[in-house]
Scaffold this motif. Structure first.
Motif, short mmCIF file in Angstrom:
data_model
loop_
_atom_site.label_atom_id
_atom_site.label_comp_id
_atom_site.label_asym_id
_atom_site.label_seq_id
_atom_site.Cartn_x
_atom_site.Cartn_y
_atom_site.Cartn_z
N MET A 114 0.85 -1.19 0.00
CA MET A 114 0.00 0.00 0.00
C MET A 114 0.88 1.25 0.00
N GLU A 115 0.89 1.96 -1.12
CA GLU A 115 1.74 3.14 -1.25
C GLU A 115 1.12 4.38 -0.63
N LEU A 131 1.55 10.60 11.53
CA LEU A 131 1.83 9.87 10.29
C LEU A 131 2.67 10.67 9.30
N GLY A 132 2.82 11.96 9.55
CA GLY A 132 3.60 12.80 8.64
C GLY A 132 2.91 13.03 7.31
N ILE A 133 1.59 13.21 7.35
CA ILE A 133 0.82 13.44 6.12
C ILE A 133 0.04 14.74 6.25
N LYS A 135 -4.55 4.05 13.83
CA LYS A 135 -3.28 3.49 13.35
C LYS A 135 -3.33 1.97 13.33
N ASP A 136 -3.92 1.38 14.36
CA ASP A 136 -4.06 -0.08 14.40
C ASP A 136 -4.93 -0.57 13.23
N TYR A 137 -5.96 0.21 12.91
CA TYR A 137 -6.83 -0.17 11.79
C TYR A 137 -6.04 -0.16 10.48
N MET A 159 0.18 -2.03 7.10
CA MET A 159 1.16 -0.94 7.21
C MET A 159 1.92 -1.04 8.52
N ALA A 160 3.15 -0.56 8.49
CA ALA A 160 3.98 -0.55 9.69
C ALA A 160 4.37 0.88 10.00
N PHE A 161 4.28 1.26 11.29
CA PHE A 161 4.64 2.62 11.70
C PHE A 161 5.80 2.58 12.68
#
Length: 209
Positions: free
Chosen positions: A1-2, A27-29, A198-200, A207-209
């Motif tokens: 997932m980009e 998330l830096g978005i 974030k868990d969702y 995805m990994a954070f």
């Protein structure tokens, strides 16, 4: 997932804006709310002031409350008398949201983004709400107003949001079937809501954070 988009719909006083800012920073978005008006203005060549004025006009328009202009992806051409209509101003905001979704991850608050992006597989549609009492307390503290004033403010704001959604989508704003997640901020802290979102993302997209 980009990339992914989180489309946030919310009730007044639920704390959704704070949660969205916290999550965007984490998330830096980018977070798009009123900033979207500037982008739509740049894209269309229509004054940003007209986009802002349209929002205010719609809040007080009886016609807006009883009619529908369901979004279908079309744009009204510049030579048309309706080029700067409320409908077309919404269409340009939708155009920007769809183009952004093809090149970056972001969070959008309101603007019926869940409906606009409903065909995109990488969109998380979230409804954030709280009990009436919690919302009243939040708005009293945030705005420094009385309980009665907070109740009127919440009622007017939520009614506008409901009518805005109905006008542009033909659907009901609070229908849980429109959303992937419904979060009650009356029973969770804002930080807990951020963690849950974030868990969702991790579970749904790996995805990994």
């Amino acid at each position: 997932m980009e990339r992914f988009v989180i489309a946030v719909t919310r009730t007044c006083g639920s704390g959704a804006t704070t949660i969205s800012h916290l999550l965007a920073d984490d998330l830096g978005i980018c977070l798009y709310d009123r900033k979207l008006l500037q982008l739509a203005s740049d894209d269309s060549g229509i004054s940003e002031a007209l986009f802002a004025a349209a929002d205010e006009h719609m809040k007080n328009s009886l016609l807006y409350r009883v009619s529908k202009k369901v979004y279908n992806g079309e744009l009204i051409p510049p030579e048309s008398n309706d080029f700067t209509s409320n409908e077309n101003l919404f269409n340009y905001q939708a155009k920007v949201l769809r183009e952004l979704a093809e090149r970056e991850s972001y969070i959008c608050i309101g603007r019926a983004a869940d409906y606009i992006l409903r065909d995109k597989p990488h969109v998380v549609k979230v409804f954030i709400y709280a009990s009436k009492e919690k919302c009243i307390e939040k708005e009293m503290a945030r705005l420094g107003i009385s309980r009665a004033e907070a109740e009127r403010h919440i009622s007017k704001t939520d009614r506008y949001r409901e009518e805005y959604y109905k006008f542009h989508t033909g659907q009901e704003w609070k229908d849980p079937y429109h959303y992937d997640l419904c979060l009650n901020t009356g029973v969770m802290s804002y930080e807990q809501c951020v963690g849950l979102l974030k868990d969702y993302l991790k579970q749904r997209f790996g995805m990994a954070f």
